[in-house]
Design an enzyme around this catalytic site. Structure first.
Site, PDB file in Angstrom:
ATOM      1  N   SER A   1       0.841  -1.182   0.000  1.00  0.00           N
ATOM      2  CA  SER A   1       0.000   0.000   0.000  1.00  0.00           C
ATOM      3  C   SER A   1       0.884   1.243   0.000  1.00  0.00           C
ATOM      4  CB  SER A   1      -0.897   0.013   1.246  1.00  0.00           C
ATOM      5  OG  SER A   1      -1.505   1.278   1.448  1.00  0.00           O
TER       6      SER A   1
ATOM      7  N   TYR B   1      -0.871  -0.405  10.704  1.00  0.00           N
ATOM      8  CA  TYR B   1      -0.927  -0.769   9.285  1.00  0.00           C
ATOM      9  C   TYR B   1       0.351  -0.330   8.573  1.00  0.00           C
ATOM     10  CZ  TYR B   1      -3.177  -1.562   4.743  1.00  0.00           C
ATOM     11  OH  TYR B   1      -3.512  -2.026   3.491  1.00  0.00           O
TER      12      TYR B   1
END
Length: 225
Positions: free
Chosen positions: A187, A200
């Site tokens: 990501s 994350y």
């Protein structure tokens, strides 16, 4: 790398020639564009032979994994769609396709037992060689660093970081044998940080650096078939 350099040089050459001919004759310009597009279409199609190739995908209950499984099944790949819950809506939807090439298997990437059983299942199918692994399974747990617990960090890392590592370690010999590839879904949050997302961020940055190490350890400069 050689393919990419050749394509780049060819594209530059076509662009320069195009600039010249468009000034002199638009018909030649149009013909040149058609010629280039024909070259691109034929070379792209010839690069990849799908028959006999299998792909393992994690996290196919929903989202990207679910859609990747359907897309690759439509293209003709043998697909092993790993799901967290065998009775999830996504798993049922994939089974409803009734495709002989689409196998829905239970694969919780946090469990070594599930990874090993998946490996046994894949190796027992002699109709297709495992050519790719797509590590897609992931979770997000928002929270401030000050308020988040260490257990929350560990839970996020078990899925997003250690999960792909388990899968890679198990299936890498098959991928190396087929000269295939491993795709780790990361990501932009693995490179750019923001508040409340540290759990994350940590895992996605980790999977990117691990992927770089894996690439340097196992693959040469030539593109796999």
């Amino acid at each position: 790398m050689v393919h990419l350099m050749f394509e780049l040089l060819l594209f530059i050459s076509f662009c320069l020639l195009h600039i010249y001919v468009v000034i002199t004759n638009w018909k030649w310009s149009f013909g040149l564009i058609v010629l280039y597009m024909g070259h691109r279409l034929t070379t792209v199609r010839s690069r990849l032979i799908i028959a006999g190739k299998a792909v393992l995908i994690t996290g196919c209950d929903t989202g990207f994994g679910f859609h990747i499984a359907k897309r690759l099944d439509d293209m003709g790949f043998t697909v092993y769609a790993g799901v967290l819950n065998e009775n999830s809506d996504g798993a049922e939807a994939l089974r409803s396709r009734k495709s002989q090439n689409l196998h829905v298997i239970k694969l919780d990437v946090t469990k070594e037992e599930d990874v090993n059983k998946s490996l046994e299942y894949v190796t027992s199918n002699n109709k297709a060689d495992l050519w790719a692994v797509v590590n897609n399974a992931g979770i997000n747990m928002p929270g401030d660093v000050e308020l988040a617990t260490v257990d929350q960090y560990k839970k996020c890392a078990e899925v997003n970081l250690y999960g792909p590592i388990r899968v890679i370690r198990a299936f890498l010999p098959l991928i190396r044998r087929s000269k295939g590839r491993i795709v780790n879904v990361s990501s932009v949050m693995g490179r750019y940080s923001s508040p409340n997302q540290s759990m994350y961020h940590v895992t996605k940055h980790g999977i990117e650096t691990m992927t770089d190490s894996l690439r340097m350890e196992n693959f040469d400069e030539e593109d796999p078939e």
